[in-house]
Enzyme design. Structure first.
Site, PDB file in Angstrom:
ATOM      1  N   HIS A 156      17.074 -76.263 -18.041  1.00  0.00           N
ATOM      2  CA  HIS A 156      17.051 -75.664 -19.386  1.00  0.00           C
ATOM      3  C   HIS A 156      15.885 -74.681 -19.496  1.00  0.00           C
ATOM      4  CE1 HIS A 156      17.257 -75.717 -23.889  1.00  0.00           C
ATOM      5  NE2 HIS A 156      15.959 -75.457 -23.735  1.00  0.00           N
ATOM      6  N   GLU A 157      14.721 -75.102 -19.028  1.00  0.00           N
ATOM      7  CA  GLU A 157      13.552 -74.225 -19.105  1.00  0.00           C
ATOM      8  C   GLU A 157      13.670 -73.034 -18.154  1.00  0.00           C
ATOM      9  OE1 GLU A 157      11.652 -74.570 -21.536  1.00  0.00           O
ATOM     10  OE2 GLU A 157      12.416 -76.554 -22.100  1.00  0.00           O
ATOM     11  N   HIS A 169      15.221 -70.213 -19.864  1.00  0.00           N
ATOM     12  CA  HIS A 169      14.296 -69.365 -20.636  1.00  0.00           C
ATOM     13  C   HIS A 169      13.432 -68.517 -19.710  1.00  0.00           C
ATOM     14  CE1 HIS A 169      15.356 -71.312 -24.343  1.00  0.00           C
ATOM     15  NE2 HIS A 169      14.844 -72.488 -24.004  1.00  0.00           N
TER      16      HIS A 169
END
Length: 447
Positions: free
Chosen positions: A24-25, A28
């Protein structure tokens, strides 16, 4: 052996969720770097740093509390402006001071050459891509994992062989209200028991019609309430002919997909229908690739229904945790509850190993879909809050341009820090409630 399998199931899901958070990170991190934003930290977890290594301008690390992660980018907060459009050097008031402190801390990380590498200076669409990258990564993981389960292993499809036979009939609403699972003297005998049907029997005919599909048999039973109906079974090498009379009772309405129809609150819609009290065995049947996205869509719809009714769902969880009320198996749960279910699945010797593995993979996939939906809630500090702020900025600037007004500048999310802290506190409280409920009143999905 059972305890070891339970632990392995918990570890499988724990590692799966940790990897999902890390990816998920990454969702980003990658677009932020591609768009030139300086990323100072990429961390999985919160609290004390257990391990970190700097590569280039970014510190990559693992922290002690595995409850999330973050990517730290410079320039998250634009400078404050006064009524004349100039940068305001000081402010008074608690809320204003919170915003000013955040801006000051953000500014202290700036280095020479960072002027064009600030997050808030990115075009709106690039900021949306950066913030949407994390949830999108969870969506991709969820689709891939559910695809592996459906195409590689298959989904559990009912057969015409009987797995269990109920002793009595308990209305569905009564089960939901009281959590009753045992028979009471006042409960009527289940028609399947009265007809002498046993686990392991295979239904071959019902009312003179050949039985090849469990769902079709279910519809025939629902329509035959109160009617004495002939039924033919195979028990080993023996053919048994008998009669059965479905009882009229409250049952969930079934949709075209043979699943329970849910109302706006995510609860099953009920109707009066025939019921005999027997359940089928299941076997894994591989599905075509074309079935994956519709299944993901149904999963997302169910999760969205829970999120939209989250306050009521949490109230129901609290009531169950502090009373004798049962937990809703379709309600929210914490990672503790998910881990417990994973352990129970792995430790169930009566389920084939391939089915257990498929269930664990599907469980991690469903968690990722839940993370996708939850992170899109338009509240800070969630990704959806940043996306909403960027979109609001685009609307303000376009309206100003349309009416030939001065550019209002970037949205100052620092001014929303009090709301952000409030949401964070509520999220911590929600997590604590769900963990407590999953310990003292866990969700029971296995009966």
């Amino acid at each position: 052996m059972t305890v070891l399998l339970f632990i392995l199931g918990v570890l499988f899901v724990a590692v799966g969720i940790a990897v999902s958070i890390a990816l998920h990170e990454v969702g980003h991190l990658v677009p932020a770097k591609l768009f030139g934003v300086r990323v100072t930290q990429y961390m999985v977890g919160f609290g004390k740093t257990l391990f970190s290594r700097r590569k280039g301008e970014t510190e990559y690390g693992l922290k002690a509390i595995p409850a999330g992660g973050y990517v730290s980018m410079i320039g998250m907060y634009p400078p404050a402006k006064g009524g004349d459009g100039q940068v305001r050097k000081s402010s008074t008031g608690l809320f204003q001071q919170l915003a000013e402190d955040a801006r000051t801390a953000d500014a202290e990380r700036l280095q020479p050459g960072d002027d064009n590498r600030l997050f808030y200076k990115l075009p709106v669409y690039k900021r949306v891509i950066v913030m949407l990258g994390g949830p999108f990564m969870n969506l991709v993981i969820g689709v891939v994992l559910l695809g592996i389960v459906m195409v590689g292993f298959g989904t559990a499809q009912p057969t015409t062989t009987i797995a269990q036979v109920s002793k009595c009939v308990v209305p569905a609403s009564q089960q939901a209200e009281t959590g009753q699972t045992d028979c009471l003297p006042s409960d009527p005998e289940a028609p399947a028991t009265a007809a002498g049907i046993r686990p392991g029997d295979t239904v071959t005919e019902f009312d003179g019609k050949p039985v090849t599909d469990w769902y079709e048999l279910t519809r025939w039973i629902r329509d035959a309430a109160g009617q004495q109906t002939p039924i033919v079974l195979e028990r080993g090498n023996e053919t048994i002919s008998t009669t059965i009379t479905p009882i009229l009772t409250e049952r969930p309405v079934l949709g075209a997909d043979n699943q329970a129809v849910l109302d706006a609150n995510g609860d099953p819609v009920m109707e009066q229908a025939g019921f005999v009290g027997m359940g089928s065995t299941t076997e894994l049947t591989p599905q075509p690739v074309t079935e994956v996205l519709p299944a993901v869509g149904e999963n997302l719809q169910a999760i969205t229904g829970v999120v939209l009714n989250l306050p009521q769902r949490l109230a129901d969880v609290a009531e169950a945790a502090f009373s004798d009320a049962p937990r809703d198996p379709n309600g929210p749960m914490s990672v503790v509850g998910v881990g417990r279910i994973a352990g129970e699945i792995t430790a169930m010797d009566e389920i084939p190993m391939d089915a257990r593995i498929a269930s664990l993979i599907g469980l991690v996939g469903s968690v990722n879909l839940a993370l996708f939906v939850f992170n899109l809630i338009p509240l800070l500090p969630l990704d959806g809050g940043h996306i909403a702020g960027a979109l609001w900025e685009a609307v303000r600037r376009n309206v100003a341009k349309l009416f030939r007004r001065p550019d209002p500048g970037p949205v100052d999310i620092a001014r929303l820090l009090p709301l952000t802290y409030a949401v964070a506190i509520l999220m911590l409280g929600m997590g604590a409630l769900l963990i407590y409920a999953d310990i003292v009143k866990p969700v029971n999905i296995f009966g």
